[in-house]
Write a protein that holds these residues in place. Structure first.
Motif, short mmCIF file in Angstrom:
data_model
loop_
_atom_site.label_atom_id
_atom_site.label_comp_id
_atom_site.label_asym_id
_atom_site.label_seq_id
_atom_site.Cartn_x
_atom_site.Cartn_y
_atom_site.Cartn_z
N UNK A 6 -30.92 -22.11 16.14
CA UNK A 6 -29.70 -22.93 16.88
C UNK A 6 -28.67 -22.57 15.61
N UNK A 7 -29.01 -22.90 14.45
CA UNK A 7 -27.88 -22.32 13.23
C UNK A 7 -27.65 -21.15 13.53
N UNK A 8 -28.39 -20.11 13.55
CA UNK A 8 -27.90 -18.72 13.39
C UNK A 8 -27.07 -18.55 14.70
N UNK A 9 -27.76 -18.70 15.77
CA UNK A 9 -26.63 -18.61 17.13
C UNK A 9 -25.51 -19.28 17.07
N UNK A 10 -25.19 -20.51 16.56
CA UNK A 10 -24.04 -20.91 16.29
C UNK A 10 -23.09 -20.27 15.39
N UNK A 11 -23.75 -19.77 14.36
CA UNK A 11 -23.01 -19.07 13.49
C UNK A 11 -22.74 -17.59 13.91
N UNK A 12 -23.40 -16.83 14.88
CA UNK A 12 -22.91 -15.73 15.24
C UNK A 12 -21.75 -15.97 16.32
N UNK A 13 -22.06 -16.71 17.19
CA UNK A 13 -20.91 -16.97 18.09
C UNK A 13 -19.64 -17.86 17.53
N UNK A 14 -19.76 -18.50 16.54
CA UNK A 14 -18.57 -19.04 15.73
C UNK A 14 -17.78 -18.31 14.68
N UNK A 15 -18.63 -17.56 13.85
CA UNK A 15 -18.41 -16.88 12.54
C UNK A 15 -18.33 -15.41 12.71
N UNK A 16 -18.71 -14.79 13.65
CA UNK A 16 -18.89 -13.38 13.46
C UNK A 16 -17.95 -12.79 14.54
N UNK A 17 -17.59 -11.38 14.30
CA UNK A 17 -16.68 -10.62 15.20
C UNK A 17 -17.45 -10.48 16.66
N UNK A 18 -18.85 -10.27 16.58
CA UNK A 18 -19.29 -10.21 17.60
C UNK A 18 -19.37 -11.51 18.80
N UNK A 19 -19.31 -12.53 18.06
CA UNK A 19 -19.31 -14.07 18.72
C UNK A 19 -17.88 -13.97 19.25
N UNK A 20 -16.82 -13.77 18.57
CA UNK A 20 -15.40 -14.07 19.01
C UNK A 20 -15.28 -12.90 20.04
N UNK A 21 -15.92 -11.64 20.08
CA UNK A 21 -15.56 -10.74 21.31
C UNK A 21 -16.29 -11.23 22.35
N UNK A 22 -17.45 -11.85 22.28
CA UNK A 22 -18.32 -12.17 23.33
C UNK A 22 -17.60 -13.37 24.05
N UNK A 23 -16.88 -14.42 23.36
CA UNK A 23 -16.47 -15.55 23.76
C UNK A 23 -15.09 -15.08 24.70
N UNK A 24 -14.59 -13.84 23.99
CA UNK A 24 -13.34 -13.48 24.46
C UNK A 24 -13.58 -12.85 25.94
N UNK A 25 -14.52 -12.14 26.02
CA UNK A 25 -15.02 -11.28 27.39
C UNK A 25 -15.31 -12.26 28.33
N UNK A 26 -16.30 -13.33 27.70
CA UNK A 26 -16.61 -14.35 28.78
C UNK A 26 -15.44 -15.13 29.54
N UNK A 27 -14.53 -15.68 28.78
CA UNK A 27 -13.37 -16.16 29.26
C UNK A 27 -12.52 -15.20 30.25
#
Length: 651
Positions: free
Chosen positions: A509-530
């Motif tokens: 849970x912590x790793x997933x939140x870190x990836x989605x909130x603190x890494x470039x991949x997470x930022x790009x994933x959220x951007x592509x999703x929206x």
């Protein structure tokens, strides 16, 4: 003056007696009770054994142990007692009890072996308890106490009490105190002491406590008029109830001599047969005894002649017992003891209920951890990307088989698990990337085709696993430090494997939140999703992001497979057992929200365990009820517990 001198003499004798006892040898103690020992009678041996045990001599324990094991011998020429060692079939070496030194070899014919019967051995065993309870070795003291708990006797109570004050080990002392209370309940003659001991177990969860209290509350059903005035009555019992059928009530009345036994139809028939004379019985021809009324008339004639037992034709069991009062009476005569036991058992039942609830909660939490691990990868591929991946369960299966293969290469289970986790991630990450590049990328925004294609991949992966590993379940062995369970009491416990899965779920849970909130991949994933078009215009490659995101979700599924494989058997169908729960977890929690996935896992885990608790004999029915409940839930909250807000919610 004479009384004064007598008092002084008694005081001096009291102070001198311990000194004299210490100067005495164990052989002298044995010789003082020689006749009783030689006679070996269960009724008279007690004083001799008590004298040996109370002598305070170092060799007393050895004497009792040798005697109990039939290894004590008597020399015929002088009646002295020794223990022996066989030299050959006709010769024995004798050893002195006081010095443990050999006194010589003697012919077997010159010796008499003491062979105590079972009764005497039991008395000796009771005397040995005081030595075992004060043994210098803590392990032996613990063994002695546990043995008393299993098979305690009234004779154990006094030495156990005497050993408590001098106990130096706090854990053993606590064990002795508990055991002393258990023995007090069963064997003490003082009701006040028994009540105090019973009340000391208020809220206790030990099964030993119930085993002692339940016999105190055993009852029997009896006629109230046959009991003494001070009988310890629990309640009144109605004849004809489930507790006391009419037939049982009648049998008790007959046994008490309150009414004669009425002959049954079979007994009356036998009596008629036995009294047939010249084709007649009771003035009725045998040929006329075709119906029961005729047989009853003939029997009544025989009753009037006094040749058969009396019988009342209008007799009714209900009428016979309705005027008699029956009661349930305790076998324990003391009312204050049974009242205390009843009250204590109520506190125990409340404590057991509370701990069972906590145990059920732990089971629900551990099951929720398993579902969360299985669903966290799906929360990425389905929740974030919107891809219905029916092969997600097979990625879990691939991760479990990866762990199995690693264990075949690395026999150290701790090291193999540490290697298997990243290995499973890499294998399933690569498989996920390959699936996305070859199949999924061509089917975005076509959910039905995606579902059918991934379902076909799932079937193919299952068949490949069967071809490689066969259909037999494969074990994924956990390290030794994960064996066993964390036991809180006799009711509440949780296995270390479940704890490890719970911790692993928290880590991811912590790793997933870190990836989605603190890494470039997470930022790009959220951007592509929206908004994939806007993200592409900002220099983000949606194809690359989708590929890595799908691979990440698949890789996490592989790690979940390793964790689940430690808990369940690894088979080619194991993924199918978790795919439905994984989709339900994501949908109930809220598509696209990791916190919703967590809440969904908790809700489904607790719900399933609660339904299984209500219907423990049918697990399949429990799963069916759970699915029905979730369908109803979705009708009222179709977007799940935590619904997406903003532009993404409308996509």
């Amino acid at each position: 003056m004479i009384r004064f001198l007598t008092a002084i003499f008694i005081v001096l004798a009291a102070f001198a007696s311990p000194v004299l006892a210490q100067d005495q040898t164990i052989q002298e103690v044995l010789q003082q009770h020689r006749e009783v020992i030689e006679k070996s009678s269960r009724r008279t041996i007690g004083p001799a054994i008590d004298a040996i045990a109370a002598s305070g001599l170092p060799s007393a324990q050895n004497v009792l142990q040798k005697w109990q094991s039939r290894d004590m011998w008597q020399r015929k020429e002088d009646g002295m007692f020794f223990y022996a060692e066989e030299v050959d079939s006709k010769t024995y070496t004798l050893y002195d009890f006081d010095s443990d030194t050999a006194v010589g070899d003697f012919a077997k014919g010159d010796l008499s072996q003491l062979k105590p019967n079972s009764g005497i051995r039991a008395v000796i065993g009771a005397a040995l308890v005081q030595f075992q309870l004060n043994d210098p070795d803590p392990a032996r003291r613990s063994e002695a106490i546990l043995a008393i708990q299993r098979d305690g006797e009234a004779s154990h109570l006094a030495p156990l009490r005497a050993s408590i004050a001098g106990e130096t080990d706090p854990d053993i002392k606590a064990l002795k105190e508990v055991t002393e209370r258990l023995l007090t309940i069963s064997y003490d003659t003082d009701d006040a002491a028994r009540v105090a001991a019973i009340q000391g177990f208020n809220g206790a969860l030990s099964l030993d406590v119930r085993a002692v209290l339940n016999p105190v509350l055993t009852t029997t059903i009896a006629l109230k008029d046959s009991l003494p005035d001070d009988a310890n009555i629990k309640r009144r019992v109605i004849a004809g109830s489930e507790a006391l059928p009419f037939e049982d009530a009648l049998a008790r009345m007959v046994a008490a001599g309150m009414m004669p036994a009425q002959p049954t139809i079979s007994e009356r028939k036998d009596a008629l047969v036995a009294n047939i004379q010249d084709g007649m019985v009771g003035g009725v021809a045998v040929a006329d005894l075709a119906d029961q009324d005729a047989r009853d008339r003939a029997y009544m004639v025989l009753v009037s002649e006094g040749v058969v037992p009396e019988w009342d034709a209008g007799y009714s069991i209900e009428d016979a017992v309705k005027s008699t009062e029956f009661v349930e009476v305790y076998t324990e005569p003391s009312k204050i003891v049974t009242d205390a036991a009843e009250a204590t058992l109520k506190t125990i039942d409340r404590a057991v209920g509370l701990n069972q609830t906590m145990d059920l909660a732990l089971d629900g939490l551990s099951l929720a951890s398993i579902y969360f691990l299985a669903a966290i990868g799906l929360a990425i591929t389905f929740g974030v990307m919107g891809v219905i991946n029916m092969a997600h369960g097979e990625f879990i299966m691939m991760g479990a088989y990866t762990g199995y293969v690693v264990q075949q290469i690395i026999p150290d289970y701790t090291v193999s698990i540490l290697v298997a986790i990243p290995a499973a991630f890499m294998v399933t990450f690569a498989a996920g990337v390959a699936m996305e590049r070859l199949i999924i990328r061509w089917l975005y925004n076509r959910p039905l085709e995606t579902l059918l294609a991934s379902f076909g991949v799932a079937i193919a992966l299952q068949q490949i696993a069967k071809n490689i590993f066969g259909t037999q379940a494969r074990p994924l062995t956990s390290p030794a430090w994960l064996d066993g369970a964390l036991v809180f009491n006799d009711v509440l416990a949780i296995s270390y494997i479940r704890i490890a899965i719970f911790v692993l779920a928290g880590i991811f849970l912590g790793v997933f939140l870190f990836i989605m909130k603190k890494t470039r991949l997470g930022l790009e994933t959220r951007a592509v999703t929206q908004n994939p078009k806007m993200a592409a215009s900002m220099g983000i490659n949606p194809d690359r992001v989708n590929m890595l995101t799908f691979g990440l979700g698949s890789g996490i599924a592989g790690i979940a497979g390793v964790a689940i494989g430690l808990y369940a058997k690894v088979t080619s169908e194991m993924g199918a057992d978790y795919i439905v729960q994984s989709f339900m977890t994501v949908v109930v929690g809220g598509v696209g929200n990791i916190w919703g996935t967590l809440l969904g896992a908790l809700g489904i885990g607790f719900l399933q365990k609660g339904i299984e608790w209500l219907n423990p004999s049918n697990t399949l029915a429990a799963q069916t009820y759970m699915i029905v409940f979730i369908i109803i839930f979705i009708q009222f909250r179709p977007k799940g517990i935590i619904a997406l807000k903003g532009r993404a919610a409308g996509d």
